[in-house]
Motif scaffolding. Structure first.
Motif, mmCIF file in Angstrom:
data_model
loop_
_atom_site.group_PDB
_atom_site.id
_atom_site.type_symbol
_atom_site.label_atom_id
_atom_site.label_comp_id
_atom_site.label_asym_id
_atom_site.label_seq_id
_atom_site.Cartn_x
_atom_site.Cartn_y
_atom_site.Cartn_z
ATOM 1 N N LEU A 83 0.829 -1.213 0.000
ATOM 2 C CA LEU A 83 0.000 0.000 0.000
ATOM 3 C C LEU A 83 0.863 1.262 0.000
ATOM 4 O O LEU A 83 0.524 2.254 -0.654
ATOM 5 C CB LEU A 83 -0.940 -0.002 1.213
ATOM 6 C CG LEU A 83 -2.042 -1.063 1.197
ATOM 7 C CD1 LEU A 83 -2.806 -1.057 2.520
ATOM 8 C CD2 LEU A 83 -3.009 -0.837 0.033
ATOM 9 N N THR A 84 1.990 1.209 0.703
ATOM 10 C CA THR A 84 2.906 2.354 0.714
ATOM 11 C C THR A 84 3.420 2.646 -0.688
ATOM 12 O O THR A 84 3.430 3.806 -1.135
ATOM 13 C CB THR A 84 4.089 2.088 1.672
ATOM 14 O OG1 THR A 84 3.590 1.816 2.983
ATOM 15 C CG2 THR A 84 5.027 3.292 1.725
ATOM 16 N N HIS A 85 3.855 1.615 -1.386
ATOM 17 C CA HIS A 85 4.287 1.776 -2.778
ATOM 18 C C HIS A 85 3.192 2.447 -3.609
ATOM 19 O O HIS A 85 3.446 3.397 -4.354
ATOM 20 C CB HIS A 85 4.601 0.408 -3.397
ATOM 21 C CG HIS A 85 5.991 -0.084 -3.160
ATOM 22 N ND1 HIS A 85 7.063 0.319 -3.941
ATOM 23 C CD2 HIS A 85 6.488 -0.956 -2.263
ATOM 24 C CE1 HIS A 85 8.158 -0.299 -3.524
ATOM 25 N NE2 HIS A 85 7.839 -1.076 -2.508
ATOM 26 N N ILE A 86 1.969 1.929 -3.482
ATOM 27 C CA ILE A 86 0.847 2.430 -4.281
ATOM 28 C C ILE A 86 0.620 3.919 -4.037
ATOM 29 O O ILE A 86 0.513 4.721 -4.981
ATOM 30 C CB ILE A 86 -0.449 1.649 -3.940
ATOM 31 C CG1 ILE A 86 -0.354 0.197 -4.401
ATOM 32 C CG2 ILE A 86 -1.678 2.339 -4.525
ATOM 33 C CD1 ILE A 86 -0.391 -0.007 -5.890
ATOM 34 N N PHE A 87 0.562 4.320 -2.775
ATOM 35 C CA PHE A 87 0.197 5.703 -2.479
ATOM 36 C C PHE A 87 1.336 6.681 -2.731
ATOM 37 O O PHE A 87 1.092 7.841 -3.076
ATOM 38 C CB PHE A 87 -0.347 5.816 -1.051
ATOM 39 C CG PHE A 87 -1.645 5.081 -0.883
ATOM 40 C CD1 PHE A 87 -2.703 5.320 -1.742
ATOM 41 C CD2 PHE A 87 -1.800 4.124 0.096
ATOM 42 C CE1 PHE A 87 -3.899 4.626 -1.624
ATOM 43 C CE2 PHE A 87 -2.983 3.415 0.226
ATOM 44 C CZ PHE A 87 -4.039 3.671 -0.634
ATOM 45 N N ILE A 88 2.563 6.242 -2.586
ATOM 46 C CA ILE A 88 3.682 7.111 -2.958
ATOM 47 C C ILE A 88 3.664 7.352 -4.463
ATOM 48 O O ILE A 88 3.808 8.495 -4.927
ATOM 49 C CB ILE A 88 5.026 6.513 -2.495
ATOM 50 C CG1 ILE A 88 5.173 6.678 -0.975
ATOM 51 C CG2 ILE A 88 6.202 7.201 -3.210
ATOM 52 C CD1 ILE A 88 6.388 5.998 -0.378
ATOM 53 N N LEU A 89 3.448 6.295 -5.245
ATOM 54 C CA LEU A 89 3.383 6.446 -6.705
ATOM 55 C C LEU A 89 2.234 7.355 -7.124
ATOM 56 O O LEU A 89 2.369 8.160 -8.047
ATOM 57 C CB LEU A 89 3.207 5.071 -7.359
ATOM 58 C CG LEU A 89 4.449 4.182 -7.463
ATOM 59 C CD1 LEU A 89 4.047 2.768 -7.870
ATOM 60 C CD2 LEU A 89 5.443 4.750 -8.476
#
Length: 270
Positions: A83-89
């Motif tokens: 989820l961190t990857h998703i929201f940073i992107l």
């Protein structure tokens, strides 16, 4: 930096900290996972190759293969990091991810630093530590989140002050894989990492010249919602400690991690 809108997701960005509330696991969010999963897991270079191993369905299956073998705490951590990857992107668009989620050699999740990010505008590397968890006994959401943030801070402070060359070798290897076809970014990132590795070999490891993002992924009922002011206070107190060069704090809150896993399991059957 935060300009995109995802249905079911409320993202608040205040330059030095951000809070992300996942109110519903919407079709919007599911579609973004579909679009980004291969790039997150393997890096954009491999994901762009027309190979079956890197297509969406096989990436989902590979994620689940890694996931099912892990202890419960690690499973929660894997979903939190995804989820961190998703929201940073999606929201922190200044940054590019320069580390793949998967560790190719051991078919596991990445060792060392959770996520490495590169700001092309500033030619800066940002080291990201993600701590995920459910509500702790006798603690509310804000208390639990502060505990997780504290662990992220201590872990990065410890590792960035260690003269441990394997951390940076793993980072260089990961960036090389992730950015294989993205020449200018790859050269810049490898150069920064190489300079840091030189310092390690000279026994000069320090945290005070590193930029960090401290992330929590808290799985707890949104009726007990994370408060912006507690996250801002954590940012301010960490900055005042002067243990890092720059600091950004990101906290994500979602009722449960299990819906993400259920979605991926359904996708794997397609």
């Amino acid at each position: 930096m935060a300009s995109k809108i995802i249905k079911g997701v409320r993202f608040i960005f205040k330059k030095t900290y951000a809070v992300c509330y996942i109110e519903t696991f919407s079709d919007d969010l599911k579609n973004i996972i579909k679009q980004q999963l291969s790039s997150i897991c393997y890096g954009p270079s491999k994901a762009s190759q027309p190979r079956k191993a890197y297509n969406y369905i096989n990436t989902v299956r590979s994620f689940l293969e890694r996931y099912e073998k892990k202890a419960e705490k690690t499973k929660i951590g894997m979903v939190g990091e995804l989820l961190t990857h998703i929201f940073i992107l999606q929201f922190l668009t200044e940054f590019k991810t320069v580390s793949p989620f998967f560790n190719m050699e051991e078919r596991s999740i990445t060792k060392g630093f959770d996520i490495l990010l590169y700001s092309k505008n500033q030619n800066e590397l940002w080291i990201t530590e993600v701590k995920s968890g459910e509500l702790q006994k006798d603690k509310n959401s804000n208390q639990t989140n502060n505990i997780l943030l504290g662990k992220a801070k201590i872990d990065l402070k410890t590792r960035l002050n260690e003269n441990k060359d394997t951390l940076w070798e793993n980072a260089i290897n990961g960036a090389t894989v992730a950015l294989d076809n993205i020449k200018d970014t790859k050269e810049a990132v490898i150069s920064i990492l190489g300079d840091i590795e030189d310092e390690i070999y000279e026994q000069k490891a320090v945290s005070t010249d590193k930029n960090v993002i401290l992330v929590t992924s808290l799985f707890s009922n949104l009726k007990d919602q994370l408060q912006e002011n507690t996250i801002e206070k954590f940012y301010t107190s960490t900055l005042n400690e002067k243990i890092f060069r720059k600091v950004l704090v990101l906290s994500i809150q979602k009722n449960t991690y299990k819906k993400v896993v259920e979605f991926l399991k359904d996708e794997a059957k397609i």
